[in-house]
Scaffold this motif. Structure first.
Motif, mmCIF file in Angstrom:
data_model
loop_
_atom_site.group_PDB
_atom_site.id
_atom_site.type_symbol
_atom_site.label_atom_id
_atom_site.label_comp_id
_atom_site.label_asym_id
_atom_site.label_seq_id
_atom_site.Cartn_x
_atom_site.Cartn_y
_atom_site.Cartn_z
ATOM 1 N N ALA A 41 -7.137 2.099 -1.967
ATOM 2 C CA ALA A 41 -7.595 3.243 -2.933
ATOM 3 C C ALA A 41 -8.064 2.533 -4.213
ATOM 4 O O ALA A 41 -7.616 2.923 -5.288
ATOM 5 N N GLY A 42 -8.850 1.436 -4.170
ATOM 6 C CA GLY A 42 -9.330 0.668 -5.477
ATOM 7 C C GLY A 42 -8.541 -0.468 -5.891
ATOM 8 O O GLY A 42 -8.969 -1.051 -6.944
ATOM 9 N N ASN A 43 -7.363 -0.494 -5.515
ATOM 10 C CA ASN A 43 -6.255 -1.650 -5.994
ATOM 11 C C ASN A 43 -6.246 -2.734 -5.045
ATOM 12 O O ASN A 43 -6.028 -2.409 -3.872
ATOM 13 N N ALA A 44 -6.043 -3.812 -5.857
ATOM 14 C CA ALA A 44 -5.626 -4.863 -5.047
ATOM 15 C C ALA A 44 -4.421 -4.733 -4.352
ATOM 16 O O ALA A 44 -3.294 -4.450 -5.239
ATOM 17 N N VAL A 45 -3.957 -5.135 -3.167
ATOM 18 C CA VAL A 45 -2.615 -5.220 -2.715
ATOM 19 C C VAL A 45 -2.183 -6.785 -2.019
ATOM 20 O O VAL A 45 -3.116 -7.602 -1.720
ATOM 21 N N LYS A 46 -0.913 -6.719 -1.734
ATOM 22 C CA LYS A 46 -0.455 -7.717 -1.013
ATOM 23 C C LYS A 46 -0.538 -7.645 0.470
ATOM 24 O O LYS A 46 -0.765 -6.352 0.926
ATOM 25 N N ALA A 47 -0.466 -8.631 1.330
ATOM 26 C CA ALA A 47 -0.536 -8.585 2.731
ATOM 27 C C ALA A 47 0.693 -7.729 3.372
ATOM 28 O O ALA A 47 0.402 -7.128 4.249
ATOM 29 N N ALA A 48 1.679 -8.054 2.726
ATOM 30 C CA ALA A 48 2.908 -6.931 3.114
ATOM 31 C C ALA A 48 2.877 -5.429 2.633
ATOM 32 O O ALA A 48 3.957 -4.902 2.867
ATOM 33 N N HIS A 49 1.874 -5.060 2.118
ATOM 34 C CA HIS A 49 1.783 -3.747 1.656
ATOM 35 C C HIS A 49 2.043 -2.741 2.743
ATOM 36 O O HIS A 49 1.174 -2.876 3.647
#
Length: 133
Positions: A41-49
């Motif tokens: 959704a346009g936001n950077a996330v971590k792999a565990a998200h």
């Protein structure tokens, strides 16, 4: 009697990218997410998200950018045809990718005219040039 497949409500984003065949290994998927090449959704996330059905992802693979909507979650990696059923690519994303691929086919590769190894004469010229002091 065969067991029915387990329906998932949520799963890690790196595992889904691996199962959907965007990356060859889960470690590569985790690296891509950590590097910011995958956005939720346009936001950077971590792999565990945690990823759920209906989430919008933007995946950058080299110079290609995919904008997809997650339709289903899969615990295991399956064939490419089954992996394509896990997501739906937006029409704009599909058109952009096909235009990029067509443009790439029109531009010649930088070293296309080089025909492999140098000839004996070219090798002598290279050695003479590099052996100078």
């Amino acid at each position: 009697m065969p067991a029915e497949p387990l329906l998932l409500a949520a799963m890690r984003i790196d595992k889904w990218l691996w199962a959907a065949r965007f990356y060859r290994t889960r470690a590569l998927a985790a690296q891509a997410v950590a590097a910011g090449r995958v956005r939720l959704a346009g936001n950077a996330v971590k792999a565990a998200h945690i990823l759920r059905c209906g989430d919008e992802l933007e995946v950058n693979l080299g110079d290609l950018r995919w904008t997809i909507c997650v339709i289903a979650l899969a615990q295991q990696r399956r064939s490419a045809s089954e992996a394509r059923q896990l997501y739906h690519e937006s029409l704009a994303s599909s058109e952009r990718r096909t235009a990029q691929e067509a443009a790439r086919r029109l531009v010649p590769e930088p070293a296309r005219e080089l025909g492999g190894r140098p000839t004996k004469k070219a090798g002598r010229l290279i050695r003479n040039f590099t052996d100078r002091e």
